[in-house]
Design an enzyme around this catalytic site. Structure first.
Site, PDB file in Angstrom:
ATOM      1  CG  ASP A 162      25.051 -16.420  14.780  1.00 11.46           C
ATOM      2  OD1 ASP A 162      24.690 -17.435  15.365  1.00 11.46           O
ATOM      3  OD2 ASP A 162      26.084 -15.794  15.056  1.00 11.46           O
ATOM      4  CG  ASP A 170      17.056  -5.206  26.076  1.00 11.21           C
ATOM      5  OD1 ASP A 170      16.110  -4.462  26.368  1.00 11.21           O
ATOM      6  OD2 ASP A 170      18.112  -5.277  26.733  1.00 11.21           O
ATOM      7  CG  ASP A 185      11.741 -21.393   6.347  1.00 12.53           C
ATOM      8  OD1 ASP A 185      12.411 -20.490   6.900  1.00 12.53           O
ATOM      9  OD2 ASP A 185      11.488 -22.485   6.901  1.00 12.53           O
ATOM     10  CG  HIS A 194      25.817 -18.290  18.635  1.00 15.10           C
ATOM     11  ND1 HIS A 194      26.270 -17.585  17.549  1.00 15.10           N
ATOM     12  CD2 HIS A 194      26.882 -18.447  19.459  1.00 15.10           C
ATOM     13  CE1 HIS A 194      27.551 -17.315  17.699  1.00 15.10           C
ATOM     14  NE2 HIS A 194      27.957 -17.838  18.854  1.00 15.10           N
ATOM     15  CB  ALA A 296      37.917 -14.365  11.361  1.00 17.28           C
ATOM     16  CB  SER A 351      30.491 -16.038  19.460  1.00 15.02           C
ATOM     17  OG  SER A 351      30.825 -17.047  18.565  1.00 15.02           O
TER      18      SER A 351
END
Length: 949
Positions: A162, A170, A185, A194, A296, A351
Site C-alpha cells: 500500500d 494500535d 529505501d 491509507h 483483484a 479498501s
C-alpha cells in the site's frame, strides 16, 4: 513493463470519530490445533480419551525422530502426529491417562524446547474495552467476536502492499521492517495514511482501552510501500512489492489498490505468491460497476466487495454481473481505523473491506498454523453468509471460517498457550515474561517461573493474578537463559511450558574509519562488526540521517547537503538492544577548486597565434591534483600539476574564435571548469587583385580596394602604387573593406599596386596587381560644310582607340549619341534655318571628354532673282539679258527657257548676264522663264515678258 500512470489505491473516505469511554474486559487466546495424521502403528493400549500435546523443537528436522522416541517409551502410545516445520513444532495425540508420562519423557529429551497441551479455548463472547468498539458494527456483522473466543490472533505475518505503514498506537510493536519501492529505501513510512488505516483494520490491538479493535490483535504487519503520497503507483513496483512480501515471510498479502488495466506482470507476481502458499486478498474497487479491477480480478486473488450493515451492497462497490463472477467475497465496507497521524476515522470503501477478510484469514492461520493457502481460501469462501448474486460466495463469516479451518476438538483443563517474552530474544536488562494461561473447569491459582541464567544461577518468580506477568533481571549476563513456566489451577491441574531466550548485555563492537575529506555519496562502514549487530544509525551534526539494518554494515552517506567540517556519531545496536557510539569528524567537500583565468587576456581586436601560454589560478582545501586545458571536443591540450599553473598549448590547429576550457581537479576528484574564448589566427591573410572605383581605366579621385580576406580580420592594409612617372604613393587602411583613395590627376598609364595585409595576430601577406589610369581626354576632330540643309552625316576624324561615346549637341542641347564605331551621327536639319551652333563631345572609357564646336548655316531658301534689263529688246544675234542673282550658299546655275521649255541661255558664274539670239525670232511679246539654283539645290523661278522690236 510499467503501467505509465499506475493503479491508484481505490478512493476511500475517512471520517474522524469522537473519543469514547473505555471498559475493562478479559481476553481469550488460542491454543494450537492441527489435523492429526497417524504416523505410527499403535501397540500400546489405553481406554482413556486422547490428549494432544504440542512439542516445540530446537530444529524442525527433529520432528520424526522425536515422535519415534516418544512412541518407543513403553508407557506412551502415540495415536497420531502432525508436524509444523515452519513453527519448529509437532502435535501428537496420546491417550489422556498417558499425557503426564508423555510430557515427562518429552521434557527429558534435549531436542525438545517446550511441551504444552494443545488447548481449545471456549469463552464468553469477547467485548473489547476499546472506546470506539461500540461503533464497529462490521466486526459484529462479520461474526468476528465469536471467532475471538477461539483466537485473537498470533504472530501471523500480513503484508500490507500500500502507501506504507506508520507504527501508530494500535499496531505499535507489531510493524516489521519493510521496504519502500517508491523511494527505493528501507523506510516504508506512510506519507498518505491509507496503508496505516488498512493495517489498523487488520491488526489494531483489541481490549487495550485505545481506539478500536482490529480483527487480528496479535498478527504482525509487514509494510511494503508501492504507492506514493498521491496514492498512486506503478505495476512494476506493485509486482516487486508482492515478491518482496513473499520472500520476507508474509503469509497473507493485502492489496487495497487496483485499476482497470490488466497486467501480465501483476499476474506473474500473484502467481509467485500463490506458488509459495501465500494468501492474496485485494479490494474489488469503488466504481459501482461490474468492470474488472486488477489485481483483484486475477484468478488466484480473493476479490473483496463492500457490504453494508444489513448485508446490502454499498452503491460505490464493484460487483459481479451474471456473466462475470469475478468478485469472491463481501466484507463490511465501513470500519474504524487509525491513520498515520494517530487519528481515528470511519474508513469507507472496498479498501476497508479487504483488510477485514485479511484479518479473518490471519485468525484462521492462528487457529490452524498448518493450514495451506488453499485451505484458508476454502474456509473463507465455504463459510461465507449468502448476501445475493452480486458476490460469488457471500459475506465473510469469521466464526464459520475458524470452525472450517480448525479440527481441534480436545479440551484441556489447564493450558499455557503462549509464553511471551519482552523484549523479544535476544533480551537484555529487565525481561518481562507473560504466559497466556487458560483453564476449562477451574480457576488458575498461580503461575511460577524458574529462569536458569547463563552461569547456572536460577531465578524464581511467582505471579498470583492475571495477566500473570513476571520479570527478572538479566543485567550482567550474556548467553542462553531457559524459562520454565508452571501454572496451577484451583482444581489441582498443573501444566508446564518452557522457552529459551538469548541474553545479551554486552555492547557490540563498533569501529569506523573515516577519511579526512569526503565528497558525494560516501560509504560509512563498520570495521569487523559483531555477528549480532542489528542496526547502525548515522547522525551528522546531531541529526539522524539514516540507518542500516542488514549486512553489509555500510551506510551510503549522501554528503551533497553538507559543507565544511562535520561531526558524525555512529550508533551501533545489537539484536538485544545494546548499543555503542563512535564519534568521528571529517570535512565535506562537494565543490571543485576555485578556478581563475590569469592570462592571456586579449581585447576584441587582438588575436593570438603559434604557441600560447595559458595561465590559471586554482585553489582547493583538499589540494589541487591538476589543471588542464581542453578544446571544444574535450581533448586535453596541456596539463600542469603545480602552482603557478602555466600551460603552453600549440594553437596552430585552431583558427578564429576558439573556446578553450580550463579544468581543475582536486584530490577528491571534484572538478571545476572555466571557459574562455580566444581569437586564434595561424593563417596569413589572403590578398587578391585590387579593384578601382571608377572601374579601370580610372581617372581623377580613385577609390582603390584590395581583395583581402582573413578569418580574424585585418589590422592594417598598406597599398603602395608604382606610378608611370617613376615615383610611388603609399596609402594605408585599417578597416574593411580596406579602401584607400588616390587623386590620379595628371597620370595616365598602368599602375602597379603592391598590397601588404597584416592581421590581428601579426600574420602578413604581400601581393601585387595592376590597374590602368587614364586622365587624357580623347580626340574629337570632325568636318562639316558651312552651309547645310537636309540630313548631314557628322563623323569623327581619326577617333581615339578608347573612345567610349560620341554626342551631338545643337544649340547646347544633346540631340544624338553613339557608343560604338563607326563614330558618326546623322543630323536632320529639318526645322532649322540660319546660323546654328554645333558641338561634338567625345568621351573615352576612363570618362575623360573633349568637345569641338562649330557654327553652320542651315539654308532651305532659293536665290534672290530679278531681271534688270529693259523689257523691250532688239532682234539681234546677241541680245544681252541682265539679271540680279544672289544667295548665301552661292549660285550654282542660272537658266532661262522659252515658253516651250527650250533653253535659251545658262550661266554658272556671275555677273549673271544671259546672251540670247533673238535675230530670228518674230517681233512681238514673248514670255521667258528664268530659274536660279544655289549650291544647296534651292531654286528660284520667275517669268518675264519681253517685247522684241
Amino acid at each position: 513493463m510499467s503501467n505509465p500512470t499506475g493503479p491508484p489505491m481505490f478512493p476511500a473516505v475517512k471520517y474522524r470519530l469522537p473519543a469514547a469511554a473505555t471498559a475493562v474486559i478479559a481476553a481469550a487466546s488460542l491454543g494450537l490445533s492441527a489435523t492429526a495424521t497417524p504416523v505410527l502403528a499403535a501397540t500400546k493400549t489405553s481406554t482413556s480419551t486422547a490428549t494432544e500435546l504440542i512439542i516445540g523443537l530446537r530444529s524442525a528436522a527433529q520432528a520424526t525422530a522425536t515422535v519415534r522416541k516418544l512412541d518407543a517409551d513403553p508407557d506412551v502410545r502415540v495415536l497420531a502426529s502432525d508436524a509444523a516445520p515452519e513453527l519448529k513444532a509437532v502435535t501428537v495425540a496420546v491417550p489422556a491417562d498417558q499425557a503426564a508420562d508423555a510430557m515427562a519423557e518429552l521434557r527429558a529429551n534435549p531436542d525438545v524446547a517446550y511441551v504444552e497441551p494443545n488447548a481449545v479455548v471456549q469463552a464468553d463472547v469477547i467485548s473489547p474495552n476499546d472506546p470506539l468498539y461500540s461503533k464497529q458494527w462490521g466486526l459484529t456483522t462479520a461474526k468476528v467476536p465469536p471467532a475471538w473466543n477461539v483466537t485473537t490472533g498470533s504472530s501471523v505475518v500480513v503484508a500490507v502492499v500500500d502507501t506504507g505503514v506508520t507504527s501508530v498506537s494500535d499496531i505499535a510493536g507489531r510493524v516489521l521492517s519493510g521496504y519502500d519501492f517508491v523511494n527505493n529505501d528501507a523506510d516504508p513510512s506512510d506519507d498518505e495514511g491509507h496503508g496505516t488505516m488498512v493495517s489498523s483494520v487488520i491488526a489494531a490491538t483489541g481490549n487495550n482501552a485505545t481506539g478500536g479493535a482490529g480483527v487480528c490483535w496479535k498478527c504482525q504487519i509487514l509494510p511494503v510501500k508501492v504507492l506514493g503520497a498521491d496514492g498512486s503507483g506503478t505495476h512494476d513496483n506493485i509486482a516487486k512489492g508482492i515478491v518482496y512480501a513473499v520472500d520476507h515471510g508474509a503469509q497473507i498479502i493485502n492489496m487495497s489498490l487496483g485499476g482497470a488495466q490488466d497486467s501480465q506482470l501483476l499476474e506473474t507476481a500473484v502467481t509467485y505468491a500463490d506458488d509459495h502458499g501465500v494468501v492474496v486478498i485485494a479490494s474489488a474497487g469503488n466504481d459501482g460497476s461490474t468492470t474488472r479491477a486488477y489485481p483483484a480480478a486475477i484468478a488466484t486473488t480473493i476479490a473483496v466487495a463492500g457490504s453494508t450493515q444489513t448485508d446490502g451492497r454499498y452503491s460505490w462497490s464493484n460487483y459481479n454481473s451474471s456473466a462475470d463472477q469475478w468478485v469472491d467475497l463481501a466484507a463490511p465496507g465501513s470500519n474504524i481505523a487509525e491513520d498515520q497521524t494517530g487519528g481515528f476515522y470511519s474508513f469507507d470503501g472496498t479498501s476497508s473491506a479487504a483488510p477485514v477478510v485479511s484479518g479473518v484469514a490471519a485468525l484462521a492461520l492462528s487457529a490452524n498454523p498448518a493450514a495451506t493457502a488453499a485451505e484458508v481460501r476454502s474456509a473463507l469462501e465455504s463459510s461465507a453468509d449468502a448476501v445475493g448474486s452480486w458476490v460469488a460466495n457471500g459475506r465473510v463469516d469469521a466464526e464459520g471460517t475458524i470452525a472450517a479451518i480448525s479440527d481441534n476438538t480436545q479440551q484441556q483443563p489447564l493450558v499455557i498457550s503462549d509464553v511471551a517474552v519482552s523484549p523479544k530474544s535476544p533480551v537484555k536488562g529487565t525481561v518481562t515474561v507473560t504466559p497466556t494461561v487458560t483453564s476449562n473447569g477451574g480457576t488458575v491459582k498461580s503461575v511460577k517461573m524458574a529462569v536458569t541464567m547463563p552461569l547456572g544461577k536460577t531465578i524464581n518468580v511467582t505471579a498470583a493474578r492475571a495477566p500473570w506477568t513476571m520479570a527478572f533481571s538479566s543485567i550482567g549476563s550474556t548467553g542462553t537463559a531457559t524459562i520454565v513456566v508452571t501454572a496451577s489451577d484451583t482444581a489441582g491441574n498443573t501444566t508446564t511450558a518452557s522457552t529459551a531466550v538469548t541474553v545479551d548485555n554486552t555492547p557490540p563492537s563498533a569501529t569506523v574509519t573515516m577519511p579526512s575529506y569526503v565528497t558525494g555519496v560516501t560509504p560509512i562502514t563498520l570495521d569487523a562488526p559483531s555477528d549480532d549487530t542489528a542496526r547502525m544509525e548515522v547522525y551528522v551534526r546531531g541529526v539522524k540521517v539514516g540507518e542500516v539494518t542488514t549486512d553489509p554494515w555500510t551506510y551510503e552517506w549522501d554528503t551533497t547537503a553538507v559543507s565544511g567540517s562535520a561531526s558524525l556519531k555512529i550508533v551501533v545496536t545489537d539484536v538485544a538492544g545494546n548499543s555503542t557510539t563512535v564519534a568521528r569528524s571529517t570535512v565535506v567537500d562537494n565543490a571543485g577548486p576555485k578556478l581563475t583565468w590569469n592570462g592571456p587576456n586579449i581585447g576584441a581586436k587582438t588575436a593570438l597565434r603559434g604557441t600560447v601560454e595559458i595561465k590559471a589560478g586554482a585553489t582547493d582545501g583538499t589540494g589541487v591534483a591538476a589543471v588542464d586545458v581542453l578544446d571544444a571536443d574535450g581533448n586535453v591540450l596541456g596539463t600542469d600539476t603545480a602552482s603557478p599553473y602555466s600551460i603552453a598549448i600549440d594553437t596552430t590547429q585552431f583558427s578564429g574564435a576558439t573556446t578553450l576550457t580550463l579544468r581543475a581537479t582536486d584530490k577528491l576528484g571534484l572538478i571545476s571548469t572555466l571557459d574562455k574564448t580566444l581569437l586564434l589566427d595561424n593563417l596569413a591573410p589572403v590578398v587578391g587583385a585590387v579593384s578601382t572605383s571608377p572601374v579601370a581605366p580610372a581617372r581623377g579621385l580613385i577609390a582603390i580596394t584590395p581583395d583581402i580576406t582573413d578569418d580574424t580580420g585585418i589590422k592594417t592594409a598598406k597599398v603602395v602604387l608604382a606610378l608611370p612617372t617613376g615615383r610611388s604613393v603609399q596609402l594605408t587602411a585599417t578597416a574593411a573593406p580596406y579602401t584607400v583613395k588616390w587623386v590620379s590627376t595628371g597620370i595616365t598609364g598602368e599602375i602597379s599596386a603592391t598590397v601588404t595585409a597584416t592581421d590581428f595576430a601579426g600574420n602578413v601577406t604581400t601581393a601585387t596587381s595592376s590597374f590602368a589610369v587614364d586622365n587624357t581626354a580623347p580626340s574629337a576632330l570632325w568636318t562639316l560644310p558651312t552651309y547645310v540643309n537636309g540630313t548631314q552625316t557628322i563623323a569623327l576624324t581619326s577617333p581615339s582607340d578608347d573612345t567610349a561615346s560620341m554626342e551631338l549637341l545643337v544649340k547646347g542641347k544633346s540631340v544624338a549619341q553613339t557608343t560604338s564605331a563607326p563614330w558618326s551621327i546623322d543630323w536632320d536639319t529639318t526645322g532649322l534655318t540660319g546660323a546654328v551652333g554645333l558641338s561634338i563631345k567625345t568621351t573615352d572609357t576612363a570618362g575623360n571628354s573633349f568637345s569641338v564646336a562649330k557654327t553652320v548655316i542651315v539654308d532651305y531658301a532659293g536665290p534672290r532673282l530679278a531681271v534688270t534689263s529693259n523689257a523691250k529688246i532688239a532682234a539681234a544675234a546677241n541680245t544681252q539679258i541682265k539679271l540680279s542673282v544672289s544667295d548665301l550658299a552661292g549660285i550654282a546655275s542660272v537658266e532661262m527657257v522659252d515658253a516651250n521649255g527650250q533653253t535659251l541661255a545658262t550661266s554658272g558664274t556671275g555677273p549673271y548676264t544671259l546672251t540670247v539670239d533673238t535675230s530670228a525670232m518674230a517681233k512681238g511679246n514673248v514670255t521667258w522663264t528664268v530659274t536660279a539654283t544655289d549650291k544647296l539645290g534651292n531654286a528660284t523661278t520667275i517669268q518675264k515678258t519681253f517685247t522684241i522690236a
